[in-house]
Design a protein around this motif. Sequence first.
Motif, PDB file in Angstrom:
ATOM      1  N   ASN A   1      44.591  41.525  38.809  1.00  0.00           N
ATOM      2  CA  ASN A   1      44.952  42.386  38.118  1.00  0.00           C
ATOM      3  C   ASN A   1      43.245  43.081  38.346  1.00  0.00           C
ATOM      4  OD1 ASN A   1      46.081  43.997  35.346  1.00  0.00           O
ATOM      5  ND2 ASN A   1      43.814  43.012  34.659  1.00  0.00           N
ATOM      6  N   ARG A   2      42.404  41.859  37.851  1.00  0.00           N
ATOM      7  CA  ARG A   2      41.098  41.801  37.588  1.00  0.00           C
ATOM      8  C   ARG A   2      40.587  41.873  38.622  1.00  0.00           C
ATOM      9  NH1 ARG A   2      38.008  37.750  33.686  1.00  0.00           N
ATOM     10  NH2 ARG A   2      39.035  37.469  32.126  1.00  0.00           N
ATOM     11  N   ALA A   3      40.879  41.431  40.118  1.00  0.00           N
ATOM     12  CA  ALA A   3      40.568  42.129  41.523  1.00  0.00           C
ATOM     13  C   ALA A   3      40.677  43.952  41.658  1.00  0.00           C
ATOM     14  CB  ALA A   3      41.354  41.534  42.112  1.00  0.00           C
ATOM     15  N   ALA A   4      41.838  44.180  40.842  1.00  0.00           N
ATOM     16  CA  ALA A   4      42.017  45.813  41.109  1.00  0.00           C
ATOM     17  C   ALA A   4      41.335  46.656  40.321  1.00  0.00           C
ATOM     18  CB  ALA A   4      43.724  45.752  41.124  1.00  0.00           C
ATOM     19  N   LEU A   5      41.135  45.810  39.265  1.00  0.00           N
ATOM     20  CA  LEU A   5      39.862  47.078  38.429  1.00  0.00           C
ATOM     21  C   LEU A   5      38.222  47.281  38.620  1.00  0.00           C
ATOM     22  CD1 LEU A   5      40.801  45.467  34.688  1.00  0.00           C
ATOM     23  CD2 LEU A   5      42.210  47.952  36.347  1.00  0.00           C
ATOM     24  N   ARG A   6      38.615  45.943  39.767  1.00  0.00           N
ATOM     25  CA  ARG A   6      36.910  46.187  39.904  1.00  0.00           C
ATOM     26  C   ARG A   6      36.430  46.588  41.711  1.00  0.00           C
ATOM     27  NH1 ARG A   6      33.100  42.447  37.561  1.00  0.00           N
ATOM     28  NH2 ARG A   6      32.256  42.341  39.851  1.00  0.00           N
ATOM     29  N   GLY A   7      37.403  46.373  42.029  1.00  0.00           N
ATOM     30  CA  GLY A   7      37.832  47.586  42.651  1.00  0.00           C
ATOM     31  C   GLY A   7      37.548  46.890  44.597  1.00  0.00           C
ATOM     32  N   MET A   8      38.178  45.358  44.458  1.00  0.00           N
ATOM     33  CA  MET A   8      38.211  44.692  45.541  1.00  0.00           C
ATOM     34  C   MET A   8      38.249  45.353  47.035  1.00  0.00           C
ATOM     35  SD  MET A   8      40.846  41.516  46.165  1.00  0.00           S
ATOM     36  CE  MET A   8      40.564  40.722  47.889  1.00  0.00           C
ATOM     37  N   GLU A   9      37.386  45.392  48.086  1.00  0.00           N
ATOM     38  CA  GLU A   9      37.420  45.491  49.246  1.00  0.00           C
ATOM     39  C   GLU A   9      39.021  44.786  50.541  1.00  0.00           C
ATOM     40  OE1 GLU A   9      37.413  47.065  52.527  1.00  0.00           O
ATOM     41  OE2 GLU A   9      36.372  48.280  51.312  1.00  0.00           O
ATOM     42  N   VAL A  10      39.776  45.744  50.614  1.00  0.00           N
ATOM     43  CA  VAL A  10      40.792  44.452  50.795  1.00  0.00           C
ATOM     44  C   VAL A  10      41.125  45.396  52.840  1.00  0.00           C
ATOM     45  CG1 VAL A  10      42.198  44.574  48.952  1.00  0.00           C
ATOM     46  CG2 VAL A  10      42.481  46.380  50.088  1.00  0.00           C
ATOM     47  N   SER A  11      40.418  46.095  53.270  1.00  0.00           N
ATOM     48  CA  SER A  11      40.704  46.425  54.105  1.00  0.00           C
ATOM     49  C   SER A  11      40.685  45.936  55.531  1.00  0.00           C
ATOM     50  CB  SER A  11      39.974  47.965  54.979  1.00  0.00           C
ATOM     51  OG  SER A  11      38.265  47.562  54.783  1.00  0.00           O
ATOM     52  N   GLY A  12      39.832  44.629  55.368  1.00  0.00           N
ATOM     53  CA  GLY A  12      39.869  43.952  56.397  1.00  0.00           C
ATOM     54  C   GLY A  12      41.100  42.560  56.262  1.00  0.00           C
TER      55      GLY A  12
END
Length: 216
Positions: free
Chosen positions: A95-106
């Motif tokens: 939940n926190r990762a999504a709210l903080r805009g985690m970079e996930v492309s790699g």
Amino acid sequence: MESLELMPARVRITSILKKALLAGEYKSGQELSLTEIAEKLGVSRTPVREAFQTLAAEGLIELRMNKGAMVKPIDEKFIKDHYEMRILLECEAVNRAALRGMEVSGLLTRLYHTADNLTTIDRQSYTELNQHIHTSIWKAADNQKLYDFLMGLWNGPSIGQANSEVEHYSKSTQEHIQILQHIRNGNPQEARQIMEIHIERSMNNILKSFHHAYFD
């Protein structure tokens, strides 16, 4: 290219032994030899000793002076309690990762490649990627205490008795992809829901193994 960050040896060994204990691979009352386990895992005695201390603190084994350790009794509730804590904390982390805009492309690129090559991936590569996905989410949550608690609960991929490795890899990979896509799209609630399904499936796999070991 982004590199895989491996967990410390003591944590990896703790997770291997914890999963084996929860799945009933080591039975209640069975003695565990520090030397034998170190040789089996191809590591020194030091990280195994540290793992034993962690497992003893969690109530899974009892340390014995100069005799390694003895497996303590566990039941279905112990296993469910363990996974319930993982669900609570990992769902909060994602939940926190999504709210903080985690970079996930790699990570998504790696998962797409894995999904296309499931029959050739080896267990170690899958385990390392699985660890990296989860620890990356914990880091993105940006709470060191939360990270530390999750590291202590980690028990690695849980395939279970009734599943083939490829079947487990396929389901797990698709769940990881969905989780990261929801993070990328800023959908924390949806990411939480898939994470809960993901960990509950692991719990059910371990429970099947536990029942097979003790009751079949």
